[in-house]
Scaffold this active site. Structure first.
Site, PDB file in Angstrom:
ATOM      1  N   LYS A 101       0.838  -1.202   0.000  1.00  0.00           N
ATOM      2  CA  LYS A 101       0.000   0.000   0.000  1.00  0.00           C
ATOM      3  C   LYS A 101       0.875   1.255   0.000  1.00  0.00           C
ATOM      4  CE  LYS A 101      -0.563  -0.069   5.048  1.00  0.00           C
ATOM      5  NZ  LYS A 101      -1.532  -0.053   6.152  1.00  0.00           N
ATOM      6  N   ARG A 127     -11.081   0.746  14.510  1.00  0.00           N
ATOM      7  CA  ARG A 127     -10.815   1.444  13.255  1.00  0.00           C
ATOM      8  C   ARG A 127     -11.741   0.844  12.208  1.00  0.00           C
ATOM      9  NH1 ARG A 127      -4.806   1.767  10.583  1.00  0.00           N
ATOM     10  NH2 ARG A 127      -5.225  -0.468  10.363  1.00  0.00           N
ATOM     11  N   TYR A 136      15.481  30.897   8.571  1.00  0.00           N
ATOM     12  CA  TYR A 136      14.309  31.681   8.962  1.00  0.00           C
ATOM     13  C   TYR A 136      14.200  31.834  10.477  1.00  0.00           C
ATOM     14  CZ  TYR A 136      12.139  31.507   4.294  1.00  0.00           C
ATOM     15  OH  TYR A 136      11.846  31.663   2.964  1.00  0.00           O
ATOM     16  N   MET A 193      11.429  25.063   2.480  1.00  0.00           N
ATOM     17  CA  MET A 193      10.696  24.266   1.496  1.00  0.00           C
ATOM     18  C   MET A 193      11.615  23.451   0.596  1.00  0.00           C
ATOM     19  SD  MET A 193       7.919  25.466  -1.378  1.00  0.00           S
ATOM     20  CE  MET A 193       6.760  26.117  -0.162  1.00  0.00           C
TER      21      MET A 193
END
Length: 387
Positions: free
Chosen positions: A49, A146, A267, A326
């Site tokens: 998966k 679930r 940053y 990013m």
């Protein structure tokens, strides 16, 4: 063709990629064989998966099929359709089950829906009553809360002599919620509940254990095991050394710069250099799945002081400094001899020298997320098994 075109050879995209991923299919196959061995008398499937945990459904599926795997689990029907082309006679289970309108896709591609709710079960009953028998699997909830048919309802279904003859599951399964914690008493509770299910569906194969459950011992194996993360080199049990590493993610160094003591990095100016430093700016960031929470500082969720991630280059572990952005990450390479590193070299983000789960823990997450979160920009190279 011009002289210019003749003189210039086409570069290998992998050798110049900003970020690249090496997938060792030989290690993948070895890991599957090891999990098959640990499964004892049970048959080992392979869970593919999420695009084979981010590493490539087609290539991973082909390698495992050629190694002898004949049972596969995918999450959604589209994955099953893709895999069918590479595993022509395998049994492919779709864990999300089936929705109205998907019947033709399941029948034409010989996919097995895993029925995980009363609504799916009722719908499937109507499908097979109209179109005839087709294999299915039944998921039973033994405590996860679930997906799955409630335990008592599943047992009642097994004992219901009036159920349609065309409803013929080939597998009943459940899932352990604490298999990665062997000491948890809840594993035994789920085992005992599932034993009731397996007995009720006598003559039908049963499956309880994914990677972690396999390590709990033969009682948990039943007829079919479902190794997933262990195949891809991730930890499946807390504190247990994983199998062979399969994936190596690397980022190219765009620049190496000198930076003075007392200046800040990235940053928010969250990291101030305590010495004159050399910084390697690498072409990977959170857009590539190198999570911002791996930042060396400035992450609120890690305010308790957990250190950030490290990379590996020229035989040295090098720390991330400042916030990951990013497209770029900054590593402190001051302790790497200047002659041993230059722009254009690659820093290993995770792989044989930087264990996947160690990097994941630095981000406050797990190896599963690191793999499945790999971005689209990685140039991939697959290393095939010998022979």
């Amino acid at each position: 063709m011009t002289d210019f075109e003749t003189e210039l050879s086409s570069p290998d995209d992998f050798d110049f990629a900003p970020v690249r991923l090496t997938v060792d299919l030989g290690a993948l196959v070895d890991n599957w064989r090891e999990m098959a061995r640990r499964s004892g008398s049970a048959r080992a499937s392979a869970v593919l998966k999420a695009d084979a945990y981010g590493l490539g459904l087609e290539d991973c599926g082909t390698a495992l099929y050629e190694a002898g795997a004949r049972d596969f689990f995918v999450a959604v029907v589209q994955e099953g359709v893709t895999l069918r082309a590479y595993a022509p006679d395998a049994r492919i289970y779709v864990l999300s089950g089936i929705w109205p309108g998907q019947e033709r896709t399941f029948f034409e591609n010989d996919l097995v829906p895993v029925l995980a709710s009363e609504e799916q079960l009722a719908f499937w009953m109507s499908v097979v009553s109209e179109h005839g028998d087709h294999p299915c699997a039944l998921q039973v909830d033994t405590g996860f809360n679930r997906l799955g048919i409630p335990l008592d309802e599943a047992i009642a279904l097994a004992e219901d002599v009036s159920r349609p003859a065309s409803f013929s599951p080939v597998l009943v399964l459940s899932h352990l919620h604490s298999g990665d914690t062997p000491s948890s008493p809840l594993n035994r509770q789920q085992l005992e509940s599932f034993q009731r299910v397996a007995e009720a569906f006598e003559g039908i194969e049963s499956s309880l254990s994914a990677s972690a459950g396999i390590f709990l011992g033969p009682e948990y194996h039943f007829d079919l095991t479902r190794p997933g993360i262990a195949l891809y080199g991730g930890e499946s049990v807390q504190g247990m050394k994983p199998l062979k590493p399969v994936a190596k993610a690397e980022a190219r160094i765009v620049q190496i710069r000198e930076a003075d003591e007392g200046t800040t990095v990235s940053y928010g100016a969250t990291h101030r250099l305590s010495r004159n430093s050399r910084l390697a700016i690498a072409a990977a960031g959170y857009a590539d799945g190198y999570l911002r929470s791996l930042s060396g500082s400035g992450v609120p969720l890690r305010a308790g002081g957990t250190p950030g991630a490290h990379g590996f280059v020229a035989g040295h572990r090098v720390p991330v400094v400042g916030r990951i952005t990013m497209d770029l990450t900054i590593f402190d390479v001051t302790d790497v001899p200047a002659a041993d590193i230059r722009a254009g070299d690659y820093i290993e983000l995770f792989g044989p020298n930087m264990p996947l789960d160690e990097v994941a823990r630095a981000a406050g997450t797990i190896g599963y997320e690191m793999l499945t979160g790999l971005g689209l920009r990685y140039e991939r190279r697959y290393v095939y098994p010998d022979g």
